[in-house]
Design a protein around this motif. Structure first.
Motif, PDB file in Angstrom:
ATOM      1  N   PRO A 229       0.802  -1.227   0.000  1.00  0.00           N
ATOM      2  CA  PRO A 229       0.000   0.000   0.000  1.00  0.00           C
ATOM      3  C   PRO A 229       0.834   1.276   0.000  1.00  0.00           C
ATOM      4  N   ASP A 230       2.072   1.205   0.466  1.00  0.00           N
ATOM      5  CA  ASP A 230       2.944   2.372   0.448  1.00  0.00           C
ATOM      6  C   ASP A 230       3.631   2.579  -0.900  1.00  0.00           C
ATOM      7  N   ARG A 231       3.354   1.678  -1.844  1.00  0.00           N
ATOM      8  CA  ARG A 231       4.032   1.743  -3.143  1.00  0.00           C
ATOM      9  C   ARG A 231       3.036   1.862  -4.293  1.00  0.00           C
ATOM     10  N   ARG A 232       1.914   2.485  -3.994  1.00  0.00           N
ATOM     11  CA  ARG A 232       0.873   2.649  -5.015  1.00  0.00           C
ATOM     12  C   ARG A 232       1.396   3.426  -6.225  1.00  0.00           C
ATOM     13  N   GLY A 233       2.098   4.514  -5.973  1.00  0.00           N
ATOM     14  CA  GLY A 233       2.647   5.286  -7.078  1.00  0.00           C
ATOM     15  C   GLY A 233       3.789   4.578  -7.769  1.00  0.00           C
ATOM     16  N   HIS A 234       4.632   3.892  -6.987  1.00  0.00           N
ATOM     17  CA  HIS A 234       5.782   3.210  -7.568  1.00  0.00           C
ATOM     18  C   HIS A 234       5.349   2.110  -8.533  1.00  0.00           C
ATOM     19  N   VAL A 235       4.297   1.375  -8.150  1.00  0.00           N
ATOM     20  CA  VAL A 235       3.867   0.288  -9.024  1.00  0.00           C
ATOM     21  C   VAL A 235       3.269   0.849 -10.313  1.00  0.00           C
ATOM     22  N   LYS A 236       2.620   2.016 -10.239  1.00  0.00           N
ATOM     23  CA  LYS A 236       2.083   2.637 -11.452  1.00  0.00           C
ATOM     24  C   LYS A 236       3.210   3.105 -12.371  1.00  0.00           C
ATOM     25  N   GLN A 237       4.277   3.654 -11.772  1.00  0.00           N
ATOM     26  CA  GLN A 237       5.437   4.033 -12.579  1.00  0.00           C
ATOM     27  C   GLN A 237       6.056   2.810 -13.248  1.00  0.00           C
ATOM     28  N   ALA A 238       6.192   1.741 -12.493  1.00  0.00           N
ATOM     29  CA  ALA A 238       6.804   0.529 -13.041  1.00  0.00           C
ATOM     30  C   ALA A 238       5.946  -0.074 -14.145  1.00  0.00           C
TER      31      ALA A 238
ATOM     32  N   ARG B  99       8.974  12.235  -6.426  1.00  0.00           N
ATOM     33  CA  ARG B  99       9.219  11.142  -5.478  1.00  0.00           C
ATOM     34  C   ARG B  99       8.181  11.126  -4.365  1.00  0.00           C
ATOM     35  N   ILE B 100       7.938  12.285  -3.761  1.00  0.00           N
ATOM     36  CA  ILE B 100       6.967  12.316  -2.669  1.00  0.00           C
ATOM     37  C   ILE B 100       5.564  12.084  -3.201  1.00  0.00           C
ATOM     38  N   THR B 101       5.291  12.534  -4.438  1.00  0.00           N
ATOM     39  CA  THR B 101       3.970  12.331  -5.033  1.00  0.00           C
ATOM     40  C   THR B 101       3.688  10.855  -5.251  1.00  0.00           C
ATOM     41  N   SER B 102       4.735  10.080  -5.506  1.00  0.00           N
ATOM     42  CA  SER B 102       4.535   8.643  -5.679  1.00  0.00           C
ATOM     43  C   SER B 102       4.098   7.987  -4.375  1.00  0.00           C
ATOM     44  N   GLU B 103       4.300   8.679  -3.261  1.00  0.00           N
ATOM     45  CA  GLU B 103       3.960   8.107  -1.958  1.00  0.00           C
ATOM     46  C   GLU B 103       2.637   8.619  -1.392  1.00  0.00           C
ATOM     47  N   ILE B 104       1.974   9.550  -2.083  1.00  0.00           N
ATOM     48  CA  ILE B 104       0.732  10.124  -1.555  1.00  0.00           C
ATOM     49  C   ILE B 104      -0.406   9.914  -2.548  1.00  0.00           C
ATOM     50  N   GLN B 105      -0.455   8.732  -3.141  1.00  0.00           N
ATOM     51  CA  GLN B 105      -1.430   8.467  -4.179  1.00  0.00           C
ATOM     52  C   GLN B 105      -2.864   8.392  -3.659  1.00  0.00           C
ATOM     53  N   ALA B 106      -3.047   8.307  -2.351  1.00  0.00           N
ATOM     54  CA  ALA B 106      -4.402   8.226  -1.809  1.00  0.00           C
ATOM     55  C   ALA B 106      -5.086   9.593  -1.792  1.00  0.00           C
ATOM     56  N   MET B 107      -4.367  10.652  -2.143  1.00  0.00           N
ATOM     57  CA  MET B 107      -4.961  11.990  -2.208  1.00  0.00           C
ATOM     58  C   MET B 107      -5.333  12.311  -3.648  1.00  0.00           C
ATOM     59  N   ARG B 108      -6.419  13.077  -3.815  1.00  0.00           N
ATOM     60  CA  ARG B 108      -6.763  13.541  -5.162  1.00  0.00           C
ATOM     61  C   ARG B 108      -5.679  14.503  -5.647  1.00  0.00           C
ATOM     62  N   ARG B 109      -5.368  14.416  -6.938  1.00  0.00           N
ATOM     63  CA  ARG B 109      -4.274  15.218  -7.492  1.00  0.00           C
ATOM     64  C   ARG B 109      -4.713  15.843  -8.816  1.00  0.00           C
TER      65      ARG B 109
END
Length: 559
Positions: free
Chosen positions: A143-152, A324-334
């Motif tokens: 769950p802490d890698r939601r953004g990272h997995v999307k990048q990958a 980098r920090i945005t990849s870790e806060i994917q639970a917020m609307r952006r």
């Protein structure tokens, strides 16, 4: 489909598309291509576009399907479409949404209707570090890698449709005023409302993250406020400089029901964290030591309050640490706001995966025709390099060649002539090199604004310019972004950042706000001919050419 010689497009199997400029269907074809292709080059008669995986994924995210794209190409093409291209378009468009990220009993799961694809993802070395477990119906994601997995996933060619939803931020009642505090009637323009709706999508999991692309002067700040009114939650706004921070605050107070006490400025001068907080990318990326791995002390702002929405103004400028920090806060609307998604570092894929896909895009010329931005005339004036500098230029390295050409002293007299020809206009003289700008400031008797000028002094000069007390301002690249100068009608660009397309778009944007008297705008670029500067000028103009602007090329001697 038979040969149709009257049509403007030649579509080729390598996914390039050639567009005839002089064809009667040129404008229609250009606007169609802008939805799913990228402009590569634009000489006088034939423009070349490239259909890329990312351009197709953005199209798919905005609701276009393969059938619509293929149908437009067939309708506007001279020749039958290559079979391989039809298959490629179908393949790439179908990849968007083929893998979904969903919330399941508090966890995050990658799902797909293709179990073999999930097996392939599970064994992929790029994605595997972010996966915890193979489930019967999907892959459990850290769950802490939601953004990272999307990048990958986008790197391996399968962009994820993120349907996991968002945490609920702290509530904040926000509404748009019908009449501003300054007494003017106010409402969202139709395209601004469409942009808000495309982003928010009624609060469903299909919305809530993505990028809105609108020209400078079209009211991207207003779109941001519309999104805040839709979300009704505490909001963090990131922008490019302190002047922009204060403009956002002024606009929020003027056009929404928020009070000044509810809005915080977080800058080098003020450290306020309020239900709506406006800060700069520079503040977030500041660190006390330049050593590798040293901390970013202001990143705590991302977690200081329960933000329900983060707005990234000029999102194409996102620095790597904020990615980098945005990849870790994917639970917020952006929400990303920009005039162009062009990034010279090629990081458009990161914007797609971490902020969200392009949700809304409106061609500049469409808004010009509707009267929402000023009509602009673009002129490139080519100046000679005198003999005393030609030897220095001839023996210099490429970077030095560019600077010699950019600072060509012949430009000085031409700037004075252009100012003389526009006696009743408010004029911006824009450049890259401080020595050149200081000399022009002295020559014209005009104030100079650079990064060294204190923010308060900048704001005073901008205010005098708006009132007409100052007719000419000389500005460095600090004026590229988010500066509200609605009555500026002339921009004279004396030098720029190599081949930066987004800088060219931003500088034209300084003069595109609609004028009270309905007059047009003039954008002059001074270029030393037969030099590196002329080569880079052609690259800079690509994005605006795609938007329908044409540069008249004249020699100084004939001007």
């Amino acid at each position: 489909m038979s040969y149709q010689p009257q049509n403007p497009l030649i579509v080729q199997s390598d996914r390039t598309v050639l567009l005839e400029v002089m064809n009667p269907l040129f404008e229609e074809a250009r606007d169609v291509l802008a939805q799913f292709a990228e402009l590569v080059k634009s000489p006088e008669h034939i423009h070349t576009y490239q259909i890329t995986p990312l351009s197709l994924w953005n199209a798919a995210a905005s609701g276009l399907d393969a059938g619509a794209i293929i149908g437009d190409l067939e309708r506007l093409g001279k020749f039958p479409l290559p079979d391989v291209l039809i298959k490629d378009i179908g393949d790439y468009v179908s990849r968007y949404g083929r893998v979904r990220l969903e919330k399941d009993q508090g966890g995050l799961v990658l799902r797909s209707s293709d179990p073999l694809l999930l097996t392939e993802i599970w064994h992929n070395k790029v994605v595997r570090p972010y996966l915890l477990e193979a489930l019967p119906d999907g892959l459990l994601v850290d769950p802490d890698r939601r953004g990272h997995v999307k990048q990958a996933m986008i790197k391996i060619g399968f962009p994820v449709e993120d349907l996991a939803g968002y945490t609920t931020g702290a509530a904040l009642e926000t509404a748009l005023r019908a009449v501003t505090l300054t007494g003017r009637p106010f409402d969202l323009r139709p395209y601004q409302q469409q942009a808000v709706d495309a982003f928010y999508k009624g609060g469903s999991v299909f919305g809530g993250s993505g990028v809105i692309v609108l020209p400078c002067g079209a009211g991207k700040t207003v779109v941001g406020m519309g999104a805040m009114a839709a979300v009704q939650q505490q909001t963090l706004i990131l922008t490019t400089n302190v002047t922009a921070v204060r403009q956002w605050i002024d606009e929020l107070v003027d056009k929404t029901t928020l009070t000044r006490d509810q809005i915080g400025e977080y800058s080098g001068e003020v450290k306020e964290i309020k239900p709506v907080t406006v800060t700069t990318y520079q503040m977030l990326t500041y660190r006390e030591s330049a050593e590798q791995g040293s901390p970013f002390p202001h990143f705590k702002i991302f977690t200081s309050l329960h933000w329900g929405l983060i707005i990234y103004d000029e999102v194409h400028m996102l620095p790597a640490p904020v990615f980098r920090i945005t990849s870790e806060i994917q639970a917020m609307r952006r929400l990303g706001l920009t005039a162009t998604l062009v990034r010279e570092d090629g990081a458009e894929e990161d914007v797609f995966s971490l902020i969200g896909p392009k949700r809304y895009d409106l061609p500049w010329k469409v808004l010009e025709r509707q009267g929402f931005i000023a009509e602009a005339t673009c002129t490139e004036i080519r100046v000679p390099l005198h003999d005393e500098l030609r030897l220095s230029y001839a023996v210099a390295e490429d970077r030095a060649k560019f600077r010699i050409a950019s600072e060509n002293p012949v430009k000085s007299s031409l700037v004075s002539e252009l100012v003389r020809r526009h006696p009743d206009d408010l004029i911006l003289v824009i450049g890259q090199y401080l020595d050149q700008l200081k000399a022009l400031s002295a020559q014209l008797g005009a104030p100079l604004i650079t990064g060294q000028v204190p923010n308060r002094e900048r704001e005073e000069l901008y205010a005098k310019f708006k009132r007409g007390d100052i007719k000419v301002l000389v500005v460095s690249k600090v004026a590229n972004f988010a500066i509200d100068l609605p009555d500026a009608t002339v921009a004279i660009q004396v030098s720029g950042t190599f081949g930066s397309r987004q800088e060219e778009a931003q500088r034209l944007g300084r003069i595109l706000r609609p004028k009270a008297d309905g007059s047009g705008a003039h954008f002059y670029t001074l270029v030393t001919r037969e030099t590196k500067e002329q080569e880079f000028a052609a690259k800079r103009q690509l994005f605006l050419t795609e938007q329908g602007y044409r540069y008249e090329i004249v020699h100084m001697e004939d001007f």
